[in-house]
Design a protein around this motif. Structure first.
Motif, PDB file in Angstrom:
ATOM      1  N   ALA A  22     -21.524 -97.432 -55.931  1.00 60.21           N
ATOM      2  CA  ALA A  22     -20.640 -98.293 -56.804  1.00 60.21           C
ATOM      3  C   ALA A  22     -19.068 -97.876 -56.883  1.00 60.21           C
ATOM      4  O   ALA A  22     -18.982 -97.149 -56.877  1.00 60.21           O
ATOM      5  CB  ALA A  22     -21.271 -97.994 -58.232  1.00 60.21           C
ATOM      6  N   VAL A  23     -18.906 -98.865 -57.279  1.00 62.64           N
ATOM      7  CA  VAL A  23     -16.939 -98.763 -57.400  1.00 62.64           C
ATOM      8  C   VAL A  23     -16.369 -99.000 -58.810  1.00 62.64           C
ATOM      9  O   VAL A  23     -17.057-100.405 -59.331  1.00 62.64           O
ATOM     10  CB  VAL A  23     -15.922 -99.288 -56.281  1.00 62.64           C
ATOM     11  N   ALA A  24     -15.300 -98.218 -59.591  1.00 60.10           N
ATOM     12  CA  ALA A  24     -14.861 -98.687 -60.238  1.00 60.10           C
ATOM     13  C   ALA A  24     -13.002 -98.975 -59.852  1.00 60.10           C
ATOM     14  O   ALA A  24     -12.675 -98.203 -59.084  1.00 60.10           O
ATOM     15  CB  ALA A  24     -14.306 -97.938 -61.306  1.00 60.10           C
ATOM     16  N   GLU A  25     -12.748-100.538 -59.970  1.00 57.92           N
ATOM     17  CA  GLU A  25     -11.424 -99.973 -59.204  1.00 57.92           C
ATOM     18  C   GLU A  25     -10.094-100.493 -60.735  1.00 57.92           C
ATOM     19  O   GLU A  25     -10.500-101.707 -61.467  1.00 57.92           O
ATOM     20  CB  GLU A  25     -10.614-101.298 -58.013  1.00 57.92           C
ATOM     21  N   SER A  26      -9.360-100.249 -60.467  1.00 58.68           N
ATOM     22  CA  SER A  26      -8.251-100.598 -61.569  1.00 58.68           C
ATOM     23  C   SER A  26      -7.061-101.523 -60.429  1.00 58.68           C
ATOM     24  O   SER A  26      -7.002-102.268 -59.937  1.00 58.68           O
ATOM     25  CB  SER A  26      -7.242 -99.840 -61.899  1.00 58.68           C
ATOM     26  N   THR A  28      -6.807-101.547 -57.370  1.00 60.39           N
ATOM     27  CA  THR A  28      -7.182-102.965 -55.559  1.00 60.39           C
ATOM     28  C   THR A  28      -7.799-103.813 -56.431  1.00 60.39           C
ATOM     29  O   THR A  28      -8.607-104.186 -55.355  1.00 60.39           O
ATOM     30  CB  THR A  28      -7.747-101.713 -55.272  1.00 60.39           C
ATOM     31  N   GLY A  29      -8.208-103.830 -57.928  1.00 54.82           N
ATOM     32  CA  GLY A  29      -8.311-104.852 -57.603  1.00 54.82           C
ATOM     33  C   GLY A  29      -9.596-106.009 -57.672  1.00 54.82           C
ATOM     34  O   GLY A  29      -9.982-107.408 -57.630  1.00 54.82           O
ATOM     35  N   GLY A  30     -10.674-104.965 -56.923  1.00 53.72           N
ATOM     36  CA  GLY A  30     -11.628-105.655 -56.238  1.00 53.72           C
ATOM     37  C   GLY A  30     -11.685-105.981 -54.774  1.00 53.72           C
ATOM     38  O   GLY A  30     -12.560-105.926 -54.082  1.00 53.72           O
ATOM     39  N   LEU A  31     -10.351-105.107 -54.237  1.00 58.94           N
ATOM     40  CA  LEU A  31     -10.664-104.909 -52.700  1.00 58.94           C
ATOM     41  C   LEU A  31     -11.230-104.207 -52.129  1.00 58.94           C
ATOM     42  O   LEU A  31     -11.774-104.638 -50.943  1.00 58.94           O
ATOM     43  CB  LEU A  31      -9.066-104.845 -52.398  1.00 58.94           C
ATOM     44  N   LEU A  32     -11.848-103.533 -52.914  1.00 57.59           N
ATOM     45  CA  LEU A  32     -12.482-102.201 -51.916  1.00 57.59           C
ATOM     46  C   LEU A  32     -13.710-102.773 -51.806  1.00 57.59           C
ATOM     47  O   LEU A  32     -14.411-102.277 -51.114  1.00 57.59           O
ATOM     48  CB  LEU A  32     -12.320-100.900 -53.077  1.00 57.59           C
ATOM     49  N   LEU A  50     -17.012-102.399 -60.427  1.00 52.98           N
ATOM     50  CA  LEU A  50     -16.546-102.858 -62.422  1.00 52.98           C
ATOM     51  C   LEU A  50     -14.842-103.222 -62.313  1.00 52.98           C
ATOM     52  O   LEU A  50     -14.045-101.954 -61.572  1.00 52.98           O
ATOM     53  CB  LEU A  50     -16.463-102.039 -63.010  1.00 52.98           C
ATOM     54  N   VAL A  51     -14.229-104.034 -62.000  1.00 54.16           N
ATOM     55  CA  VAL A  51     -12.620-104.514 -61.843  1.00 54.16           C
ATOM     56  C   VAL A  51     -12.321-104.393 -62.771  1.00 54.16           C
ATOM     57  O   VAL A  51     -12.524-104.869 -64.252  1.00 54.16           O
ATOM     58  CB  VAL A  51     -12.255-105.415 -60.968  1.00 54.16           C
TER      59      VAL A  51
END
Length: 166
Positions: A22-26, A28-32, A50-51
């Motif tokens: 799972a990912v939490a991005e700041s 990168t706004g969803g690009l990861l 989570l963006v």
């Protein structure tokens, strides 16, 4: 490491290990998440993401302590750590990735453009790495994704269940 190669290495290693991400991005706004889901077979391992671009969402969605955010701001190694752990726990994954930093074009909260923290939270430990990146906003975001995926690849090269020292 090329971004597509890194994403494929992550997905294939997770499939082989029977583990999830799972990912939490700041910044990168969803690009990861978008990069990871480009890889065929990803549905077997990717739980979600989570963006959390807005600072208050880092707390309400990812569980970063409010006091930490108030005292340190969103661009901090401990915030990256908490984001990765939050992604992992809130999405029920074996591994959590996090990105936070300044992609530009202007500094943010007194932090320079290119200051980025990435984190990988896993079953045994959490790793945080500070990056000092240059280039355009797109370059910084791209290199952030490549770096966090490479950090996870390094972690996945470790044994899945390390044995206790004798």
């Amino acid at each position: 490491m090329d971004i597509g190669v890194a994403a494929a290495a992550v997905v294939h290693a997770l499939v082989d290990r029977g583990e999830t991400l799972a990912v939490a991005e700041s910044l990168t706004g969803g690009l990861l998440a978008a990069t990871v889901v480009e890889i065929p077979g990803v549905s077997a391992v990717f739980r979600g993401g989570l963006v959390v671009y807005a600072t208050e969402l880092k707390h309400s969605l990812a569980g970063v302590p409010e006091k930490m955010l108030a005292d340190r701001g969103p661009i901090d190694p401990d915030v990256a750590w908490a984001l990765a752990e939050g992604a992992r726990s809130r999405c029920g994954a074996d591994w959590g990735l996090a990105t936070t930093g300044v992609a530009g074009p202007e500094p943010q909260d007194g932090k320079p453009v290119g200051m980025v923290f990435v984190a990988v939270a896993g079953p045994a430990r959490t790793q945080v790495r500070q990056l000092k990146l240059t280039g355009s906003r797109a370059d910084i975001r791209h290199e952030t994704i490549t770096s966090v995926l490479a950090l996870l690849v390094d972690e996945l090269r470790q044994p899945a269940h390390p044995s206790a020292p004798s």
